[in-house]
Motif scaffolding. Sequence first.
Motif, PDB file in Angstrom:
ATOM      1  N   PRO A 169       0.775  -1.254   0.000  1.00 21.85           N
ATOM      2  CA  PRO A 169       0.000   0.000   0.000  1.00 21.85           C
ATOM      3  C   PRO A 169       0.807   1.306   0.000  1.00 21.85           C
ATOM      4  O   PRO A 169       0.491   2.199  -0.805  1.00 21.85           O
ATOM      5  CB  PRO A 169      -0.886  -0.132   1.237  1.00 21.85           C
ATOM      6  N   PRO A 170       1.838   1.455   0.847  1.00 25.28           N
ATOM      7  CA  PRO A 170       2.544   2.756   0.801  1.00 25.28           C
ATOM      8  C   PRO A 170       3.193   3.034  -0.557  1.00 25.28           C
ATOM      9  O   PRO A 170       3.399   4.191  -0.910  1.00 25.28           O
ATOM     10  CB  PRO A 170       3.612   2.626   1.882  1.00 25.28           C
ATOM     11  N   TRP A 171       3.483   1.992  -1.330  1.00 29.34           N
ATOM     12  CA  TRP A 171       4.069   2.242  -2.655  1.00 29.34           C
ATOM     13  C   TRP A 171       3.048   2.953  -3.532  1.00 29.34           C
ATOM     14  O   TRP A 171       3.352   3.931  -4.198  1.00 29.34           O
ATOM     15  CB  TRP A 171       4.428   0.964  -3.393  1.00 29.34           C
ATOM     16  N   LEU A 172       1.809   2.426  -3.488  1.00 25.87           N
ATOM     17  CA  LEU A 172       0.769   3.006  -4.342  1.00 25.87           C
ATOM     18  C   LEU A 172       0.487   4.434  -3.898  1.00 25.87           C
ATOM     19  O   LEU A 172       0.304   5.329  -4.713  1.00 25.87           O
ATOM     20  CB  LEU A 172      -0.499   2.152  -4.278  1.00 25.87           C
ATOM     21  N   GLU A 173       0.532   4.630  -2.570  1.00 25.41           N
ATOM     22  CA  GLU A 173       0.272   5.973  -2.062  1.00 25.41           C
ATOM     23  C   GLU A 173       1.389   6.927  -2.495  1.00 25.41           C
ATOM     24  O   GLU A 173       1.129   8.055  -2.900  1.00 25.41           O
ATOM     25  CB  GLU A 173       0.157   5.950  -0.548  1.00 25.41           C
ATOM     26  N   SER A 174       2.614   6.424  -2.461  1.00 25.48           N
ATOM     27  CA  SER A 174       3.735   7.272  -2.868  1.00 25.48           C
ATOM     28  C   SER A 174       3.602   7.662  -4.346  1.00 25.48           C
ATOM     29  O   SER A 174       3.851   8.805  -4.722  1.00 25.48           O
ATOM     30  CB  SER A 174       5.046   6.535  -2.609  1.00 25.48           C
ATOM     31  N   LEU A 175       3.176   6.717  -5.168  1.00 27.70           N
ATOM     32  CA  LEU A 175       2.978   7.045  -6.589  1.00 27.70           C
ATOM     33  C   LEU A 175       1.856   8.077  -6.750  1.00 27.70           C
ATOM     34  O   LEU A 175       1.933   8.973  -7.578  1.00 27.70           O
ATOM     35  CB  LEU A 175       2.601   5.795  -7.392  1.00 27.70           C
ATOM     36  N   TRP A 358      -5.687  -0.618   4.827  1.00 30.72           N
ATOM     37  CA  TRP A 358      -5.471  -1.065   3.446  1.00 30.72           C
ATOM     38  C   TRP A 358      -5.825  -2.520   3.235  1.00 30.72           C
ATOM     39  O   TRP A 358      -5.769  -3.014   2.111  1.00 30.72           O
ATOM     40  CB  TRP A 358      -3.985  -0.917   3.084  1.00 30.72           C
ATOM     41  N   PHE A 359      -6.117  -3.219   4.311  1.00 32.70           N
ATOM     42  CA  PHE A 359      -6.234  -4.679   4.212  1.00 32.70           C
ATOM     43  C   PHE A 359      -7.286  -5.122   3.203  1.00 32.70           C
ATOM     44  O   PHE A 359      -8.416  -4.664   3.202  1.00 32.70           O
ATOM     45  CB  PHE A 359      -6.584  -5.253   5.588  1.00 32.70           C
ATOM     46  N   ASN A 360      -6.870  -6.012   2.327  1.00 29.63           N
ATOM     47  CA  ASN A 360      -7.786  -6.668   1.398  1.00 29.63           C
ATOM     48  C   ASN A 360      -7.290  -8.117   1.274  1.00 29.63           C
ATOM     49  O   ASN A 360      -6.195  -8.349   0.786  1.00 29.63           O
ATOM     50  CB  ASN A 360      -7.757  -5.962   0.039  1.00 29.63           C
ATOM     51  N   PRO A 361      -8.079  -9.081   1.772  1.00 29.91           N
ATOM     52  CA  PRO A 361      -7.545 -10.442   1.952  1.00 29.91           C
ATOM     53  C   PRO A 361      -7.175 -11.182   0.674  1.00 29.91           C
ATOM     54  O   PRO A 361      -6.473 -12.198   0.734  1.00 29.91           O
ATOM     55  CB  PRO A 361      -8.679 -11.170   2.684  1.00 29.91           C
ATOM     56  N   VAL A 362      -7.670 -10.724  -0.485  1.00 30.25           N
ATOM     57  CA  VAL A 362      -7.375 -11.481  -1.713  1.00 30.25           C
ATOM     58  C   VAL A 362      -6.588 -10.671  -2.728  1.00 30.25           C
ATOM     59  O   VAL A 362      -6.348 -11.116  -3.839  1.00 30.25           O
ATOM     60  CB  VAL A 362      -8.670 -12.012  -2.383  1.00 30.25           C
ATOM     61  N   ARG A 363      -6.234  -9.454  -2.342  1.00 35.87           N
ATOM     62  CA  ARG A 363      -5.647  -8.589  -3.346  1.00 35.87           C
ATOM     63  C   ARG A 363      -4.126  -8.538  -3.250  1.00 35.87           C
ATOM     64  O   ARG A 363      -3.555  -7.823  -2.433  1.00 35.87           O
ATOM     65  CB  ARG A 363      -6.230  -7.189  -3.160  1.00 35.87           C
ATOM     66  N   TYR A 364      -3.455  -9.347  -4.030  1.00 38.20           N
ATOM     67  CA  TYR A 364      -2.028  -9.222  -4.282  1.00 38.20           C
ATOM     68  C   TYR A 364      -1.223  -8.984  -3.003  1.00 38.20           C
ATOM     69  O   TYR A 364      -1.326  -9.762  -2.061  1.00 38.20           O
ATOM     70  CB  TYR A 364      -1.883  -8.069  -5.265  1.00 38.20           C
ATOM     71  N   TRP A 365      -0.488  -7.876  -2.910  1.00 37.12           N
ATOM     72  CA  TRP A 365       0.338  -7.620  -1.727  1.00 37.12           C
ATOM     73  C   TRP A 365      -0.379  -6.746  -0.692  1.00 37.12           C
ATOM     74  O   TRP A 365       0.250  -6.068   0.099  1.00 37.12           O
ATOM     75  CB  TRP A 365       1.660  -6.963  -2.143  1.00 37.12           C
ATOM     76  N   GLN A 366      -1.703  -6.780  -0.692  1.00 37.15           N
ATOM     77  CA  GLN A 366      -2.456  -5.941   0.247  1.00 37.15           C
ATOM     78  C   GLN A 366      -3.101  -6.748   1.361  1.00 37.15           C
ATOM     79  O   GLN A 366      -3.984  -6.243   2.047  1.00 37.15           O
ATOM     80  CB  GLN A 366      -3.536  -5.169  -0.515  1.00 37.15           C
ATOM     81  N   GLY A 367      -2.701  -7.988   1.564  1.00 38.90           N
ATOM     82  CA  GLY A 367      -3.294  -8.792   2.629  1.00 38.90           C
ATOM     83  C   GLY A 367      -2.994 -10.277   2.525  1.00 38.90           C
ATOM     84  O   GLY A 367      -2.738 -10.924   3.550  1.00 38.90           O
ATOM     85  N   PRO A 368      -3.031 -10.857   1.305  1.00 35.92           N
ATOM     86  CA  PRO A 368      -2.820 -12.310   1.217  1.00 35.92           C
ATOM     87  C   PRO A 368      -1.498 -12.794   1.799  1.00 35.92           C
ATOM     88  O   PRO A 368      -0.537 -12.039   1.925  1.00 35.92           O
ATOM     89  CB  PRO A 368      -2.849 -12.585  -0.291  1.00 35.92           C
ATOM     90  N   THR A 369      -1.493 -14.083   2.112  1.00 37.04           N
ATOM     91  CA  THR A 369      -0.298 -14.777   2.603  1.00 37.04           C
ATOM     92  C   THR A 369       0.478 -15.306   1.404  1.00 37.04           C
ATOM     93  O   THR A 369      -0.102 -15.929   0.516  1.00 37.04           O
ATOM     94  CB  THR A 369      -0.770 -15.946   3.499  1.00 37.04           C
TER      95      THR A 369
END
Length: 459
Positions: A169-175, A358-369
């Motif tokens: 998430p902070p990457w997207l925010e930085s962009l 920012w948590f989203n359990p299925v979205r890429y690097w925003q929550g999944p394991t």
Amino acid sequence: MEDLRREAVNVLRRNGRQGYTAPARGLYTHQHLWDTCFIAIGQRHYDVDAAMRSMRRLLGAQWSNGMVPHIRFEPGWRYWWDRRIWRSWINGAAPRGVATGGISQPPMIAEAVVRIGEVLRPADRTAWYRSVYRQVVAYHEWLYRERGTQGDGLVVQIHPWETGLDTTPPWLESLRNDRPPRWLELVAWTRADRLGRHLRLDTKYVPANQRSSELEALRLYDALRRIRRDRYDSATILRHPPFAIEDLTYNSILIRANARLREMADDIGESLPAGLDAAMHGNETALESLWDQAAGSYFSRDLRTGRLLAEQSVAALTPLYAGCIDGTRAKRLVRMLNDPGLFATPYPVPSVPPGSRWFNPVRYWQGPTWINMNWLIIDGLRRYGFSGEADALRRGSLDLVARNGFYEYYHPLSGEPAGVRDFSWTAALAIDLSQAPGEPGPAGPGPAEPGEPGPAEPG
Ligand code: GLC
């Protein structure tokens, strides 16, 4: 366990291409840097020649300035467009006749080289190290020379894709903090981004809600366009970077890779260049500057603002893997791992904890394991003597994969699989994690006392 290993080998065989194993069929067909390393770490257990061959092929894409690119593109007409997007040939250091990306990825190379070395006979190991040593040294020198120029001991990443944890998430925010270029404003205003959905490759393989939005994807593309305009020249890019993060995961992996490089040097009786040696020491000390005392956590730093990005993510635990932090800090990270309010989800370790906005359990690097992050953390836990935690995470990871298949990532609360299926590093690392303790791999013998820094070398 035997069945799991057999299935994993089959996945890797199916993903095999000319001289390497692709991350997945369809979506990721090119050779990626850190995927190749994780894949080799699994492959070494049943086909060490294939592991060495793919590492050599990756190093065959090295630029003359030392950079190992994040992707080596497949040749052939089908991939003409992929190569055109990057156009690595615009930089004179790019290899002739091999199309590559213009950035790097987390430097797992020395780790993979040594893991391969662990399963070779001593004489073969030395020959293997000798054959790749100069190239690995040149790569680490490039990292400090071109990406360590801010003088604080850390290396900087210039595109989210370079961190490997692409949509943290902070990457997207930085962009988003930069004003978008006019064309992108126009796209957003006319909602033309919805048309982009039809052009995207990833959402043909994976449901759209598990990937970036169209606007985010265009932002990532715009950042690529900007560094391409500077012909991938680090000094020029860093004068006005679209993105400049001293990434915690990247620096932790580099610190560990440095230790691995030292082992290679010792084995073959070489001494590292003095400048590199000093930079490697400096990096270890500098990791401390990413510690946020008030939050009690390590974070990445945004170089453009000079501030730590105080948003919690799995990166916070990677200093365990770096191995250079003290026992008190290691204990603190283990408390975070065991904290149900942070990383102790039913199927850990979530890439972003459920409490985050920012948590989203299925979205890429925003929550999944992700299994590769678990592998890094398991290795770190073991080296600091937390063998109970390491084994619980190892068994949990294997169970998750055995129940759901070799997916790119998993829902950290329900365990459901997500992302692309038959994902190579998940298969390869499942093979590695399934090795019995004592055999080569992260399951090797660890130090005695929890919280004490691990030995230089496990198992
Ligand atoms: C995704 C991941 C990246 C990986 C690539 C290929 O983009 O974020 O880390 O290298 O897929 O598997």
